[in-house]
Scaffold this motif. Structure first.
Motif, PDB file in Angstrom:
ATOM      1  N   ASP A   1      57.062 -25.663  35.062  1.00  0.00           N
ATOM      2  CA  ASP A   1      56.890 -27.067  34.676  1.00  0.00           C
ATOM      3  C   ASP A   1      57.859 -27.455  33.559  1.00  0.00           C
ATOM      4  OD1 ASP A   1      54.687 -27.541  36.450  1.00  0.00           O
ATOM      5  OD2 ASP A   1      53.409 -26.435  35.058  1.00  0.00           O
TER       6      ASP A   1
ATOM      7  N   ARG B   1      63.297 -33.062  35.892  1.00  0.00           N
ATOM      8  CA  ARG B   1      62.242 -32.108  35.530  1.00  0.00           C
ATOM      9  C   ARG B   1      62.542 -31.522  34.160  1.00  0.00           C
ATOM     10  NH1 ARG B   1      62.125 -27.822  39.478  1.00  0.00           N
ATOM     11  NH2 ARG B   1      60.028 -27.391  38.709  1.00  0.00           N
TER      12      ARG B   1
ATOM     13  N   SER C   1      51.854 -32.028  36.237  1.00  0.00           N
ATOM     14  CA  SER C   1      50.708 -31.212  35.843  1.00  0.00           C
ATOM     15  C   SER C   1      49.615 -32.092  35.258  1.00  0.00           C
ATOM     16  CB  SER C   1      51.143 -30.181  34.789  1.00  0.00           C
ATOM     17  OG  SER C   1      50.022 -29.555  34.198  1.00  0.00           O
TER      18      SER C   1
ATOM     19  N   ASP D   1      61.003 -22.968  39.163  1.00  0.00           N
ATOM     20  CA  ASP D   1      59.634 -23.302  39.557  1.00  0.00           C
ATOM     21  C   ASP D   1      58.760 -23.788  38.416  1.00  0.00           C
ATOM     22  OD1 ASP D   1      57.542 -23.348  41.593  1.00  0.00           O
ATOM     23  OD2 ASP D   1      56.653 -21.689  40.472  1.00  0.00           O
TER      24      ASP D   1
ATOM     25  N   ARG E   1      67.171 -28.645  37.937  1.00  0.00           N
ATOM     26  CA  ARG E   1      65.977 -29.260  37.359  1.00  0.00           C
ATOM     27  C   ARG E   1      66.329 -30.603  36.728  1.00  0.00           C
ATOM     28  NH1 ARG E   1      61.549 -26.206  36.177  1.00  0.00           N
ATOM     29  NH2 ARG E   1      61.052 -27.745  34.575  1.00  0.00           N
TER      30      ARG E   1
ATOM     31  N   GLN F   1      66.821 -33.499  38.938  1.00  0.00           N
ATOM     32  CA  GLN F   1      65.578 -33.984  39.545  1.00  0.00           C
ATOM     33  C   GLN F   1      64.649 -34.621  38.509  1.00  0.00           C
ATOM     34  OE1 GLN F   1      63.928 -30.475  41.372  1.00  0.00           O
ATOM     35  NE2 GLN F   1      65.843 -30.024  42.446  1.00  0.00           N
TER      36      GLN F   1
ATOM     37  N   ALA G   1      55.526 -35.650  33.408  1.00  0.00           N
ATOM     38  CA  ALA G   1      56.801 -35.649  34.130  1.00  0.00           C
ATOM     39  C   ALA G   1      56.857 -34.542  35.179  1.00  0.00           C
ATOM     40  CB  ALA G   1      57.958 -35.497  33.145  1.00  0.00           C
ATOM     41  N   SER G   2      56.155 -33.438  34.937  1.00  0.00           N
ATOM     42  CA  SER G   2      56.200 -32.302  35.861  1.00  0.00           C
ATOM     43  C   SER G   2      55.106 -32.344  36.911  1.00  0.00           C
ATOM     44  CB  SER G   2      56.091 -30.990  35.074  1.00  0.00           C
ATOM     45  OG  SER G   2      54.820 -30.897  34.451  1.00  0.00           O
TER      46      SER G   2
ATOM     47  N   GLN H   1      64.637 -36.172  31.390  1.00  0.00           N
ATOM     48  CA  GLN H   1      63.710 -35.143  30.915  1.00  0.00           C
ATOM     49  C   GLN H   1      64.447 -33.918  30.369  1.00  0.00           C
ATOM     50  OE1 GLN H   1      60.376 -35.039  30.393  1.00  0.00           O
ATOM     51  NE2 GLN H   1      60.468 -37.249  30.781  1.00  0.00           N
TER      52      GLN H   1
END
Length: 531
Positions: free
Chosen positions: A300, A334, A449, A298, A329, A332, A446-447, A420
């Motif tokens: 970032d 992330r 935020s 979950d 992650r 994807q 990238a996340s 990433q």
């Protein structure tokens, strides 16, 4: 019978984490302010958090910081024996900053004669070059099962006739019992080294303590040197504590997009986890140390820190399903960051005949590198840059990462980046403010935020210096330093490098001390990961 003045003083504790390192740090700065040429010393440190000195030697992180507080150049003499746990029954030995071998659990009490002599020689080296050596003990001097062969607590105090001061942590409760119990368990010859005590981490009205202080002094004859208050913003380069006070942040509320959530995986043999302290100090960044794959999925940003045993911790990652969360992650796009041993975990292949003896092993396969372990340990303080931002770092490792032919990954510092997923062998990179903030800005984008760095946020080096100052201010205000110095031969012999700034209510550096600049080193050696 009067005591002979000594060339040093020993700060021991009723237990581990009683605050010895903090007290020594504060004393180093407070006495340096008085013009005393001070050096820190810890005969033996057991920690997987270490630093690299300018000469390429490796010492415990706390002693490196204490040297900064003293305005001294860090050297291997300040921590001649460093034990780096590789398992529950084996530690890797670093002697005078270089690999020396291993120490098995059964040898701990009896197999250290050569280490003791090296430690005593290092103390004499420091004592000859400085006015005062402020020594830090280890654990508790009342560990009577380890008294034979001891050279870091009572063995050191007896050898050099050092006055010993015991620090007790009142925050954990039972401080009077622990102080008196330490006194009572020692034999007469050892007890004669005890001169005073300090109570640490007190909150409230000190008058409530006074009857207990008086009774303790009456029953032991020890001098109460003072009571240090609880200092919530002082964390000072942890040695083994994984949840530094500054990291204890609440998870970001749903929809709170102006913060950045960072999950740091608590590997079983984690080393140099202090790499992420600079992240925790950044405004708006919440750092959580975790073993929960849901938190990893979950966040970032996920950080795989250094590890003392790469292959073993790789197995653990797979067993706990954290490996699956990290790989999910990456697929994807992330953000994931691996540092030293954590970087090695991201490799396609790991060839480890040194630590685990497993030979060729498949890594997580997220970066196109092959890692090979060898007996040679890499110790250094490299410099580089990323997108125009200078980066000063340090490295401590046995594993060497080489790119696999045909890779289309982008170079990142000394390592690689694929989408990433980022990896580097270098420690201390995140302490470089411009680099850290620029890299985190890319990670935030990238996340998803909205976090952005605050331009008015203090530099990380400034925060560390402020914490040293805060501890030294508390030591000067609350401890009887004149009494302490009366037990030693120390007299001021050098210019005062610090001056008080009344408007700021604290002390500021007038001339940068030798040990106060440069890269910081925080990894371990041993086959698995950080050296």
């Amino acid at each position: 019978m009067p005591h002979q003045a000594a060339s040093g003083v020993l700060i021991a504790g009723t237990s581990s984490d009683a605050g010895k390192s903090l007290v020594v740090t504060g004393l180093c700065r407070a006495l340096a302010r008085r013009g005393i040429n001070v050096a820190p010393f810890k005969a033996q440190n057991m920690s997987n958090n270490s630093m690299v000195c300018a000469d390429g030697s490796e010492i415990g992180r706390a002693q490196h910081l204490q040297a900064q507080a003293a305005g001294a150049e860090p050297t291997s003499a300040m921590n001649p024996v460093l034990l780096k746990p590789g398992s529950d029954r084996r530690s890797f030995v670093v002697l005078r900053g270089k690999p020396y071998g291993t120490l098995e659990a059964g040898q701990y009490a009896t197999g250290r004669a050569a280490l003791a002599e090296a430690a005593f020689a290092a103390y004499q080296e420091l004592a000859a070059a400085h006015d005062l050596v402020i020594c830090e003990g280890a654990g508790s001097p009342a560990e009577i099962n380890l008294r034979t062969g001891d050279y870091v607590n009572l063995g050191l105090a007896r050898r050099f006739k050092l006055p010993m001061i015991i620090v007790g942590d009142i925050d954990r409760g039972g401080v009077f019992a622990s102080l008196y119990g330490t006194y009572a368990l020692l034999d007469d010859a050892d007890r004669a080294t005890l001169r005073g005590y300090v109570i640490n981490k007190f909150r409230g009205d000190q008058s409530i303590l006074q009857p207990g202080l008086e009774m303790l002094t009456e029953r032991t004859g020890l001098v109460g040197l003072g009571v240090l208050p609880w200092l919530p913003n002082v964390w000072l380069d942890a040695e083994d504590t994984l949840e530094v006070g500054a990291w204890r942040s609440s998870p970001r509320a749903s929809g709170d997009r102006d913060r950045l959530r960072v999950a740091v995986v608590r590997l079983p043999r984690v080393s140099n986890i202090t790499d992420v302290e600079a992240l925790a100090a950044e405004p708006g960044v919440d750092v959580l140390v975790t073993t929960d794959p849901r938190v990893v999925a979950d966040a970032d940003l996920v950080v795989l820190p250094g590890t003392r045993t790469t292959v073993s911790d790789l197995t653990w990652l797979r067993e706990t399903e954290i490996a699956e969360a990290v790989m999910g992650r990456a697929s994807q796009g992330r953000p994931v960051l691996g540092i030293c041993g954590g970087y090695q975990l991201l490799a396609r292949e790991i060839d480890d005949k040194l630590e685990s003896g497993d030979g060729a092993t498949s890594g997580l396969g997220l970066l196109p590198i092959h890692v090979t372990f060898s007996d040679d340990k890499v110790l250094g303080r490299p410099v580089g840059s990323w997108r125009g931002h200078p980066v000063a770092a340090y490295e401590i490792h046995h594993g060497v990462a080489e790119p696999i032919d045909g890779t289309d990954a982008e170079q990142f510092l000394d390592g690689w980046r694929s989408r990433q997923t980022w990896g580097t062998m270098w420690h201390g990179t995140l302490e470089n403010d411009d680099f850290r903030r620029a890299w985190l800005t890319e990670v935030a984008a990238a996340s998803g935020s909205d976090w952005r760095p605050r331009q008015d946020a203090p530099a990380f080096a400034e925060r560390r210096e402020t914490m040293i100052t805060t501890m030294a201010d508390a030591v000067e205000e609350h401890l009887d330093l004149d009494r302490l110095l009366s037990w030693t031969t120390a007299r001021p012999t050098k210019p005062n490098f610090w001056r008080k700034t009344p408007a700021a209510g604290g002390f500021r550096t007038k001339t940068p001390p030798k040990g106060g600049t440069g890269a910081r080193s925080e990894d371990q050696a041993g086959s698995g990961g950080d050296a």
